[in-house]
Design a protein around this motif. Structure first.
Motif, short mmCIF file in Angstrom:
data_model
loop_
_atom_site.label_atom_id
_atom_site.label_comp_id
_atom_site.label_asym_id
_atom_site.label_seq_id
_atom_site.Cartn_x
_atom_site.Cartn_y
_atom_site.Cartn_z
N ILE A 1 0.74 -1.19 0.07
CA ILE A 1 -0.01 -0.06 -0.04
C ILE A 1 0.79 1.30 -0.06
N ASP B 1 3.71 0.75 2.88
CA ASP B 1 3.64 -0.13 3.73
C ASP B 1 3.59 -1.50 2.92
N ASP B 2 4.70 -2.48 3.29
CA ASP B 2 4.60 -3.83 2.36
C ASP B 2 4.85 -4.92 3.55
N ARG B 3 3.72 -5.50 3.55
CA ARG B 3 3.68 -6.73 4.83
C ARG B 3 3.51 -8.03 4.04
N MET C 1 -6.07 -2.18 2.22
CA MET C 1 -6.54 -1.10 2.80
C MET C 1 -7.59 -1.15 3.79
N LYS D 1 -6.37 -3.43 7.00
CA LYS D 1 -5.74 -2.31 8.14
C LYS D 1 -6.80 -1.52 8.82
N LEU D 2 -7.60 -1.04 8.13
CA LEU D 2 -8.69 -0.15 8.65
C LEU D 2 -9.47 -1.23 9.82
N ALA E 1 -8.61 -3.97 11.33
CA ALA E 1 -7.79 -4.41 12.39
C ALA E 1 -7.71 -3.40 13.61
N VAL E 2 -7.60 -2.08 13.14
CA VAL E 2 -7.61 -0.72 14.06
C VAL E 2 -9.02 -0.67 14.79
N ASN E 3 -9.85 -0.93 13.88
CA ASN E 3 -11.42 -0.64 14.37
C ASN E 3 -11.79 -1.80 15.26
N LYS F 1 -9.90 -3.45 17.42
CA LYS F 1 -9.14 -3.13 18.48
C LYS F 1 -9.85 -2.22 19.31
N LEU F 2 -10.24 -1.02 18.57
CA LEU F 2 -10.99 0.13 19.37
C LEU F 2 -12.32 -0.37 19.94
N SER G 1 -1.06 -2.54 14.74
CA SER G 1 -2.51 -2.12 14.82
C SER G 1 -2.89 -1.76 16.30
N PRO H 1 -6.45 4.14 5.91
CA PRO H 1 -5.72 3.03 6.05
C PRO H 1 -3.98 3.06 6.13
N MET H 2 -3.67 4.10 6.19
CA MET H 2 -2.14 4.54 6.21
C MET H 2 -1.53 5.43 7.05
N GLN I 1 9.49 -9.16 7.94
CA GLN I 1 8.27 -9.45 7.05
C GLN I 1 7.50 -8.20 6.68
N ARG I 2 7.81 -7.00 7.29
CA ARG I 2 7.26 -5.62 6.90
C ARG I 2 7.99 -4.70 7.05
N VAL I 3 7.96 -3.68 5.85
CA VAL I 3 8.94 -2.82 5.61
C VAL I 3 8.20 -1.51 5.48
#
Lengths: 102, 102, 102, 102
Positions: free
Chosen positions: A3, A80-82, A89, A92-93, A95-97, A99-100, B19, B42-43, C71-73
């Motif tokens: 991303i 961001d390269d995982r 995208m 990732k959103l 995963a955070v949401n 946890k929130l 995250s 997402p970033m 694994q992530r950069v």
């Protein structure tokens, strides 16, 4: 899938407004639909896809202000390269949401 | 009003997942509701408000990984500050989208 | 000629030290000597050359942490590309220093 | 001690040259000598010091283009903050160079 978060700032524009350059960049991105996903945010453009493809896209959208007569461009990129799992995208959103929400 | 785009990367996390740090940063941002507007992408995290307030927020959210035991943090910030007219996250998106609709 | 400023941050390193990754990136850059000029600063690596070549270099040095098992950069890039006159790392420093001497 | 890497880009400058703005920023930094260390690179300004002091400096140098009549400024900041050991601009360069010498 990587991303990328990119801003392309034209320098020497006479006025403080740069939205026409951003719009022209999104017209270029339309040509890549199917190859990359992209999203406009208030601060940048996010692009998801194969890293090699993303670097091709960088080369092309960085040219947009020059094609409009600008002589200097400041481009800023975060990648961001995982690779331990599929990263998107949307994921990732989420995963955070999640946890929130706990 | 300025708009800030910030990423806070913890270094030395053992796993590639970050995250939980982003979620904790958003818990800190909740305390600033009413003073700043913010939005998760997402970033990065986008924050709109008075520049002085934004720099206070930087100082606080940059500390979050340290409070969780991390020993090194790489924070990346873009500030977009326009003063010839009121600039907001919503207004910036609208300006580009209007040009794309033509 | 464009000038690029790049940081390549490995995520999930167990320890806060990342200098071995930076050193390995500079070993890769040695292979490009003659094609690009580069310089290590305390905060990043600066690379001057043809923009197309610089994007090839990005693709290669971004891979370095993955080759070491990461694994992530998170890679961060600034590109300064000026075309109304030849712009070099040396020339840019000189322009500022001349103004400071007056 | 944290280390900051900052670029302050004036938008709407009529010409592509921005070195006078960089020079004026360094005149402001001179006032902070003794409190922070700083260094000009071809792509940015590096500043080492206490994080709180660095954020004060950001607020001040970000104003420089506005004081010269510019109406929009794009500031980009990287902060590297390491707390398991004393981290300095000089020490970071040395760590990489030692690894390259082996």
């Amino acid at each position: 899938m990587a991303i990328m978060d990119i801003t392309v700032i034209p320098i020497g524009t006479e006025t403080p407004s740069v939205s026409e350059y951003v719009a022209d960049i999104h017209k270029v991105l339309k040509k890549y639909e199917g190859k990359v996903k992209y999203q406009l945010t208030p601060m940048s453009t996010l692009i998801e896809g194969d890293l090699k493809e993303l670097l091709v896209v960088v080369g092309e959208i960085h040219e947009v202000p020059f094609q409009k007569g600008i002589q200097r461009v400041a481009t800023n990129i975060r990648i961001d390269d995982r690779r331990d799992k599929e990263s998107t995208m949307e994921g990732k959103l989420r995963a955070v949401n999640e946890k929130l929400a706990n």
